[in-house]
Write an enzyme that holds these catalytic residues in place. Structure first.
Site, PDB file in Angstrom:
ATOM      1  N   THR A 187      -6.828   1.430  11.574  1.00 61.22           N
ATOM      2  CA  THR A 187      -7.246   1.603  10.174  1.00 61.22           C
ATOM      3  C   THR A 187      -7.184   0.299   9.432  1.00 61.22           C
ATOM      4  O   THR A 187      -7.648   0.075   8.514  1.00 61.22           O
ATOM      5  CB  THR A 187      -5.940   2.457   9.563  1.00 61.22           C
ATOM      6  OG1 THR A 187      -4.674   1.694   9.942  1.00 61.22           O
ATOM      7  CG2 THR A 187      -5.980   3.749  10.109  1.00 61.22           C
TER       8      THR A 187
ATOM      9  N   HIS B  11       4.787  -5.764   8.638  1.00 61.04           N
ATOM     10  CA  HIS B  11       4.616  -6.775   9.388  1.00 61.04           C
ATOM     11  C   HIS B  11       4.708  -7.908   8.121  1.00 61.04           C
ATOM     12  O   HIS B  11       4.047  -8.813   7.843  1.00 61.04           O
ATOM     13  CB  HIS B  11       3.312  -7.370  10.011  1.00 61.04           C
ATOM     14  CG  HIS B  11       3.419  -6.212  11.070  1.00 61.04           C
ATOM     15  ND1 HIS B  11       2.162  -5.537  11.473  1.00 61.04           N
ATOM     16  CD2 HIS B  11       4.258  -6.370  12.211  1.00 61.04           C
ATOM     17  CE1 HIS B  11       2.645  -4.868  12.813  1.00 61.04           C
ATOM     18  NE2 HIS B  11       3.708  -5.306  13.188  1.00 61.04           N
TER      19      HIS B  11
ATOM     20  N   CYS C  41       1.062  -1.222   0.174  1.00 59.37           N
ATOM     21  CA  CYS C  41       0.222  -0.036  -0.181  1.00 59.37           C
ATOM     22  C   CYS C  41       0.736   1.494   0.168  1.00 59.37           C
ATOM     23  O   CYS C  41       2.029   1.152   0.347  1.00 59.37           O
ATOM     24  CB  CYS C  41      -0.937   0.031   1.192  1.00 59.37           C
ATOM     25  SG  CYS C  41       0.081   0.025   2.672  1.00 59.37           S
TER      26      CYS C  41
ATOM     27  N   GLU D 254      -0.113   0.695  16.486  1.00 61.25           N
ATOM     28  CA  GLU D 254      -1.049   1.739  16.181  1.00 61.25           C
ATOM     29  C   GLU D 254      -1.842   2.126  17.317  1.00 61.25           C
ATOM     30  O   GLU D 254      -2.240   3.242  17.496  1.00 61.25           O
ATOM     31  CB  GLU D 254      -2.088   1.156  14.854  1.00 61.25           C
ATOM     32  CG  GLU D 254      -2.671   2.376  14.200  1.00 61.25           C
ATOM     33  CD  GLU D 254      -3.617   2.025  13.194  1.00 61.25           C
ATOM     34  OE1 GLU D 254      -2.982   1.085  12.164  1.00 61.25           O
ATOM     35  OE2 GLU D 254      -4.509   2.761  12.958  1.00 61.25           O
TER      36      GLU D 254
HETATM   37  S1  SF4 Z   1      -2.884   2.724   7.468  1.00 62.49           S
HETATM   38 FE1  SF4 Z   1      -1.458   1.057   7.307  1.00 62.49          FE
HETATM   39  S2  SF4 Z   1      -2.352  -0.313   5.707  1.00 62.49           S
HETATM   40 FE2  SF4 Z   1      -3.400   1.717   5.466  1.00 62.49          FE
HETATM   41  S3  SF4 Z   1      -2.224   2.511   4.019  1.00 62.49           S
HETATM   42 FE3  SF4 Z   1      -1.337   3.232   5.966  1.00 62.49          FE
HETATM   43  S4  SF4 Z   1       0.225   1.740   6.177  1.00 62.49           S
HETATM   44 FE4  SF4 Z   1      -0.900   0.989   4.655  1.00 62.49          FE
END
Ligand code: SF4
Length: 289
Positions: free
Chosen positions: A171, A42, A12, A135
């Protein structure tokens, strides 16, 4: 055998940015020790690749960044991970005059902004997430008294003074995981202000799984067992495709050919920290069987 790769796949934007940042810093500082505090992503294959590029990782399962920070040396360059970090981590690094780079993903930062705004407006905050996930630790550190964790695995009871708490979520969770929790919250706090904060990348991958054919024999979920967004994809695949076999693998070497006997249709989905190359290798491996 038909092999379908479910889109989107590959890193991503948040993960890609963090990886490029770590590699660039090492390139610009070839004689310095560059370390990632905690898991930048991860995914074991990605971490191996970073190691090859000369980027080290300070990580111990079950230990928070704060518990690991003593392992950082004063002349290291520290990379803070995409998930975010407790406020105290930056305070300690600054106090020790250690150079650091923050790669917190913009989606995570946006969540912090929402939380801080709600706190400023006098609300308490409910954070739906997983205990000890970086997070969640980062979000809770914004205000230890007023940001409360609602752990999706424990569904713990909360005792709030605010009748209209502000509710956000980690998220990488899925709508499926949070919908029942949100419904329960509305019963207890009818005036709760609820914001869905599943990130774009996670929700696209989740929607894509739900829409694939129901007659797939095997769904391979590519990613690490320590990646929350990959575990969420696995759970969604199992719930939405009860007749398919759902198998989690990190790369092609994890495939057991016995599983493929008589199989006609295979789908591959992948977490946000699995590279495009790994996905395409698995596709090629399966097509060549
Ligand atoms: S929150 Fe995590 S999964 Fe979503 S775009 Fe950001 S790094 Fe990627």
């Amino acid at each position: 055998m038909e092999v379908k790769v479910i889109k989107p796949f590959g890193y991503c934007a948040g993960v890609e940015h963090a990886i490029l940042m770590a590699i660039n810093i090492k390139l610009k500082n070839p004689n310095r020790h560059v370390v990632i505090l905690g898991m930048l992503v991860h995914n074991h294959d990605t971490l191996k690749m970073l190691k090859k590029e000369g980027v080290d990782v300070i990580y111990e399962k079950g230990k928070t960044y704060l518990e690991l920070i003593d392992k950082v040396k004063d002349d290291d360059i520290v990379i803070l991970t995409a998930h975010g970090h407790a406020l105290e981590v930056e305070t300690i690094l600054k106090d020790r005059h250690i150079e650091y780079v923050d790669t917190t993903c913009p989606f995570v930062k946006k969540n912090h902004e929402r939380i801080l705004k709600a706190l400023n407006e006098g609300h308490e905050v409910i954070y739906i997430g997983k205990e000890n996930h970086p997070e969640a630790i980062a979000a809770l550190s914004l205000n230890k008294d007023k940001v409360h964790l609602l752990d999706i695995n424990k569904n713990n009871k909360l005792h709030l003074k605010d009748e209209s708490p502000f509710v956000v979520n980690q998220t990488t969770l899925s709508e499926l995981e949070i919908s029942q929790i949100v419904e329960n919250l509305y019963e207890i706090y009818p005036k709760a202000i609820i914001t869905d904060t599943v990130c774009y990348s996670s929700s696209e991958r989740q929607k894509a799984i739900l829409s694939i054919d129901k007659d797939i024999d095997i769904i391979y979920v590519l990613g690490s067992t320590i990646s929350n967004n990959t575990l969420t994809l696995k759970k969604l695949a199992e719930e939405s495709h009860p007749n398919s076999k759902v198998i989690m693998i990190e790369n092609a070497s994890f495939i057991n050919k016995e599983d493929l006997k008589g199989v006609k249709k295979v789908a591959i989905t992948s977490g946000a920290s699995t590279s495009k190359e790994t996905v395409l290798e698995v596709k090629e491996f399966l097509e060549n069987i």
